[in-house]
Structure formats: structure tokens, C-alpha cells
Scaffold this active site. Structure first.
Site, PDB file in Angstrom:
ATOM      1  N   GLU A 120      13.817  43.545  27.532  1.00 55.68           N
ATOM      2  CA  GLU A 120      15.195  44.025  27.325  1.00 55.68           C
ATOM      3  C   GLU A 120      15.416  45.408  27.953  1.00 55.68           C
ATOM      4  OE1 GLU A 120      17.856  42.822  26.399  1.00 55.68           O
ATOM      5  OE2 GLU A 120      19.143  44.350  25.496  1.00 55.68           O
TER       6      GLU A 120
ATOM      7  N   ASN B 252       6.670  50.715  33.899  1.00 49.68           N
ATOM      8  CA  ASN B 252       7.672  51.536  34.597  1.00 49.68           C
ATOM      9  C   ASN B 252       9.046  51.414  33.977  1.00 49.68           C
ATOM     10  OD1 ASN B 252       6.280  52.707  36.861  1.00 49.68           O
ATOM     11  ND2 ASN B 252       5.894  50.617  37.522  1.00 49.68           N
ATOM     12  N   GLY B 253       9.514  50.157  33.845  1.00 46.88           N
ATOM     13  CA  GLY B 253      10.893  49.958  33.362  1.00 46.88           C
ATOM     14  C   GLY B 253      11.083  50.467  31.949  1.00 46.88           C
TER      15      GLY B 253
ATOM     16  N   ASP C 258      -0.739  46.168  35.778  1.00 49.24           N
ATOM     17  CA  ASP C 258      -0.526  46.405  37.218  1.00 49.24           C
ATOM     18  C   ASP C 258      -1.050  47.755  37.690  1.00 49.24           C
ATOM     19  OD1 ASP C 258       2.757  44.794  37.284  1.00 49.24           O
ATOM     20  OD2 ASP C 258       0.722  43.989  37.288  1.00 49.24           O
TER      21      ASP C 258
ATOM     22  N   MET D 235      -2.118  38.595  39.723  1.00 54.67           N
ATOM     23  CA  MET D 235      -0.862  39.246  39.410  1.00 54.67           C
ATOM     24  C   MET D 235      -0.721  40.577  40.136  1.00 54.67           C
ATOM     25  SD  MET D 235       0.054  38.522  35.436  1.00 54.67           S
ATOM     26  CE  MET D 235       1.142  37.142  35.050  1.00 54.67           C
ATOM     27  N   GLY D 236       0.532  41.097  40.068  1.00 53.90           N
ATOM     28  CA  GLY D 236       0.843  42.338  40.777  1.00 53.90           C
ATOM     29  C   GLY D 236       1.997  42.057  41.711  1.00 53.90           C
TER      30      GLY D 236
HETATM   31  O1  F6P Z   1       4.100  43.622  34.766  1.00 55.00           O
HETATM   32  C1  F6P Z   1       2.982  42.899  34.420  1.00 55.00           C
HETATM   33  C2  F6P Z   1       3.110  41.488  34.909  1.00 55.00           C
HETATM   34  O2  F6P Z   1       2.044  40.759  34.412  1.00 55.00           O
HETATM   35  C3  F6P Z   1       3.143  41.349  36.424  1.00 55.00           C
HETATM   36  O3  F6P Z   1       1.872  41.501  37.017  1.00 55.00           O
HETATM   37  C4  F6P Z   1       3.708  39.961  36.561  1.00 55.00           C
HETATM   38  O4  F6P Z   1       4.277  39.718  37.829  1.00 55.00           O
HETATM   39  C5  F6P Z   1       4.774  39.974  35.462  1.00 55.00           C
HETATM   40  O5  F6P Z   1       4.316  40.869  34.456  1.00 55.00           O
HETATM   41  C6  F6P Z   1       5.031  38.602  34.843  1.00 55.00           C
HETATM   42  O6  F6P Z   1       6.145  38.748  33.990  1.00 55.00           O
HETATM   43  P1  F6P Z   1       6.427  37.704  32.814  1.00 55.00           P
HETATM   44  O7  F6P Z   1       5.345  37.884  31.795  1.00 55.00           O
HETATM   45  O8  F6P Z   1       7.786  38.132  32.300  1.00 55.00           O
HETATM   46  O9  F6P Z   1       6.396  36.341  33.437  1.00 55.00           O
END
Ligand code: F6P
Length: 361
Positions: A79, A117-118, A141, A183-184
Site C-alpha cells: 500500500e 525503498n518505497g 534486493d 529475484m531483483g
Molecule cells: O522487493 C523484493 C521482491 O522480492 C523483488 O525482488 C521481487 O521482484 C518483488 O519483491 C516481488 O513482489 P511480490 O511479492 O509483490 O510479487
């Protein structure tokens, strides 16, 4: 009991969960209660729960075994209250005013936000709006600027490394190219570190656009040197040199039309370019799962305990960061809207190239 300018503290976790979140909360609450007699309110489901008044008193019993528990016992969401235009049904107010309302209703003296970050950008905006806020740097990340470390990262690297190492045996057995997607989505720290640690031949990062011809050359070189298989680690945000020329909107459109993961696309490109059987494994959310490793447990505990001291001193509007082997605090605004990317002259990149790892460039 030491003096503290705050008594009642709200805690929320926001954004993607990460191993170590619960350890950080435990460190904060245990230190805050033992040293300063603080009272902690657990705010559920990130900023969404804050807007809707979802909370509970954190008791000592709630802290048992938190050190080793993955995820976040408070729950989390992505959110963004400063972007949410809806009127919150429970309060009839907008998202930010609802948060301010509950901050007052619960008699909070301060708020601790554990986020990436967000979430810490939002924390900074809430600080500007008059709340007493301290941020902690959480994300697998490792992409928050001005900190050498974010908790969750090392556990994710360990999970990815273990998977990359395991995939070697089936690659050898079938003389295949195995692609492992990690991921990343904006930065390649997980791919870089786990690729080196897992013994990859090729590592594709968002920061270093690739050319399939260069990847094929490395794979053929392996064969010429008698290695019958190759391991290719691909960050989910990796892109080729043509895509690197696109603007943000263009890249988003290209990705939406791709119809598969980047790892699957790269695997297909490799098979077409080399004629070698290629398979793909997407690690996805496994990298966020399970218990934090030892490093994340003690780093998260350190961040949490240190936060209780900054709360007691009334040092608000800041995020705690790890610099030169110690915790310090910098203004939340200094991390807002920024991302710590892997630079081409990063020492790890240079070391990897020296070892013979290709970045597909
Ligand atoms: O920000 C951490 C992270 O795991 C990223 O590496 C990945 O792209 C993203 O969250 C996945 O987001 P969600 O859990 O909302 O699918």
C-alpha cells in the site's frame, strides 16, 4: 530503566516480506521494553492496516521464537497511502488522514517502519506530515542507497546459491545449459552474489545489458575446453542491448508482450543460438521464504535494538543504515526514490570477470 522521550511505539512492516523482519521486531521490542519500559503496538498489514485501524498490543509472549521465524508476524502489503485516492470506509477520511487519526487514537509517540525503498519513502512523507518516524532497511534486493546492508539479502543469496549449486549435477548428467532466474526486478545484487557463490558461467544483470551472441560464445568456449554443461543465472530484471535503448514505458510494454519470464526467454534464445538443450528454473518467492540465516538474525537484531535507542533519544525522521561496520542514522529523505544499483566497476563484477564469468556483454 533509562530515560526515553517516547513511551508508546507503533511498528509496521511494509512491502515484500524478507527473512529477518521478525528478528528485527524482536530486537526492537525486547530492547525497548528492557531498557526503556516502552509499549509496542503491532500495526497489521503495513500501511493498509494502518489506514484501517488494524493493530494489537505486542506482549512479551508474542516475541518468543520470533528470532527464527521467517516472514512478518504483523503481515505486510504494498500500500502507498500518498498515492491511494480512495476514502477509507472506516474513517470517511483519505488514506493519510486515516493514518494520522489512528496515530493519535492509539496515543503513539512514534512509529517504526520496516521496509524497502518505497515503504521508507512513504515513512519520510509521514515524517514531513508531523509523525515521529524511524525507518529500518529491509529488502532481499539490497537496493537501498547509503547502507552497506539490508536484512533479508544474505538469506536470499544463500537460498539462490544452494539452488544454483544443486542444478549443476543435472546439468552435467544431461550435458545441458541450465538457466536459473533469481529475484531483483531493478537491481542485480542477488544475481551477482549468488551467481559467483553458486559457480555460474554467465550472470545476466539489469545493470549490464546482454547480447545473446556473447552468451553463446561463452557456452561454446566451455565445450571447447571440455566442460559439457553451463549455468546461466538471470536476474528477473535482466535485459538485452536492444531493450536497454527503450524508455521505461517501452520496456514495460515489451515485458508485458513477452508472455513468459525473462529466464524462459533467455533459455529459448540460448537453445536457438547454440543448438544445446536448455532448461530453466525460476526461484521466485522461495528466495523470501523460510527462517533467516545467522547473519540476518544478528544484523536484524542489531538494527532493532539500535532503533530503540534512537527512539529514546527522539531522533526521528531518519532511517538506520549500516556504514563502515556500524549502525548510524541518516535522514529518510536521503533514501527516498533512489535505488542502489550494481555498477559495472563494482569489485565483485571485476572479480567475476577475472574468474572467467561472462556478463553477456
Ligand atoms: O522487493 C523484493 C521482491 O522480492 C523483488 O525482488 C521481487 O521482484 C518483488 O519483491 C516481488 O513482489 P511480490 O511479492 O509483490 O510479487
Amino acid at each position: 530503566m533509562s530515560d526515553s522521550v517516547v513511551k508508546t511505539v507503533g511498528i509496521l512492516t511494509s512491502g515484500g516480506d524478507a527473512p529477518g523482519l521478525n528478528a528485527a521486531i524482536r530486537g526492537l521490542c525486547e530492547a525497548g521494553i528492557n531498557k526503556y519500559g516502552m509499549k509496542f503496538i503491532g500495526i497489521q498489514n503495513g500501511y493498509k492496516g494502518f489506514e484501517n485501524g488494524q493493530c494489537f498490543d505486542i506482549e512479551k509472549k508474542d516475541l518468543e521464537n520470533l528470532l527464527v521465524r521467517g516472514g512478518t508476524f504483523l503481515g505486510s502489503t504494498r500500500e502507498k497511502p500518498f498515492k491511494n485516492q480512495d476514502i477509507i470506509e472506516k474513517t470517511g477520511l483519505n488514506a493519510v488522514d486515516s493514518i494520522k487519526k489512528y496515530y493519535k487514537k492509539w496515543n503513539l509517540d512514534a512509529l517504526v517502519v520496516l521496509g524497502g525503498n518505497g515503504s521508507n519513502t512513504t515513512a519520510g512523507l509521514l515524517s514531513d506530515a508531523g509523525l515521529n518516524v524511524i525507518g529500518l532497511p529491509k529488502t532481499i534486493d539490497n537496493d537501498i542507497v547509503h547502507t552497506d546492508y539490508t536484512f533479508g539479502f544474505q538469506t536470499a543469496v544463500g537460498i539462490a546459491t544452494d539452488a544454483i549449486e544443486k542444478i549443476q549435477t543435472t546439468a552435467f548428467s544431461h550435458s545441458r545449459v541450465m538457466v536459473v532466474e533469481v529475484m531483483g526486478h531493478k537491481v542485480g545484487w542477488i544475481g551477482l552474489c549468488s551467481g559467483i557463490a553458486g559457480g555460474a558461467d554467465v550472470i545476466l544483470l539489469p545493470e549490464i545489458p546482454y547480447d545473446i551472441k556473447s552468451i553463446a560464445k561463452k557456452i561454446r568456449k566451455n565445450h571447447d575446453e571440455g566442460k559439457n554443461y553451463s549455468i546461466v543465472v538471470v536476474s528477473e530484471g535482466a535485459l538485452n542491448k536492444e531493450e536497454a535503448k527503450l524508455d521505461k514505458k517501452g520496456l514495460k510494454k515489451a515485458r508485458a508482450e513477452m508472455g513468459c519470464s525473462i529466464g524462459s526467454r533467455v533459455a529459448k534464445e540460448i537453445e536457438e543460438a547454440t543448438g544445446l538443450e536448455t532448461r530453466v528454473t525460476v526461484l521466485g518467492h522461495l528466495q523470501r521464504g523460510g527462517s533467516p540465516n545467522a547473519y540476518d538474525r544478528y544484523m536484524a537484531s542489531l538494527f532493532g535494538a539500535a532503533a530503540s535507542d534512537y527512539l529514546a533519544k527522539g531522533e526521528f525522521g531518519k532511517i538506520l543504515v549500516w556504514q563502515n561496520h556500524k549502525i548510524t542514522a541518516i535522514p529518510l529523505v536521503d533514501v527516498a526514490g533512489q535505488v542502489k544499483k550494481v555498477s559495472a566497476d563494482e569489485s565483485l563484477v571485476k572479480a567475476a570477470r577475472g574468474i572467467g564469468i561472462s556478463f553477456g556483454d
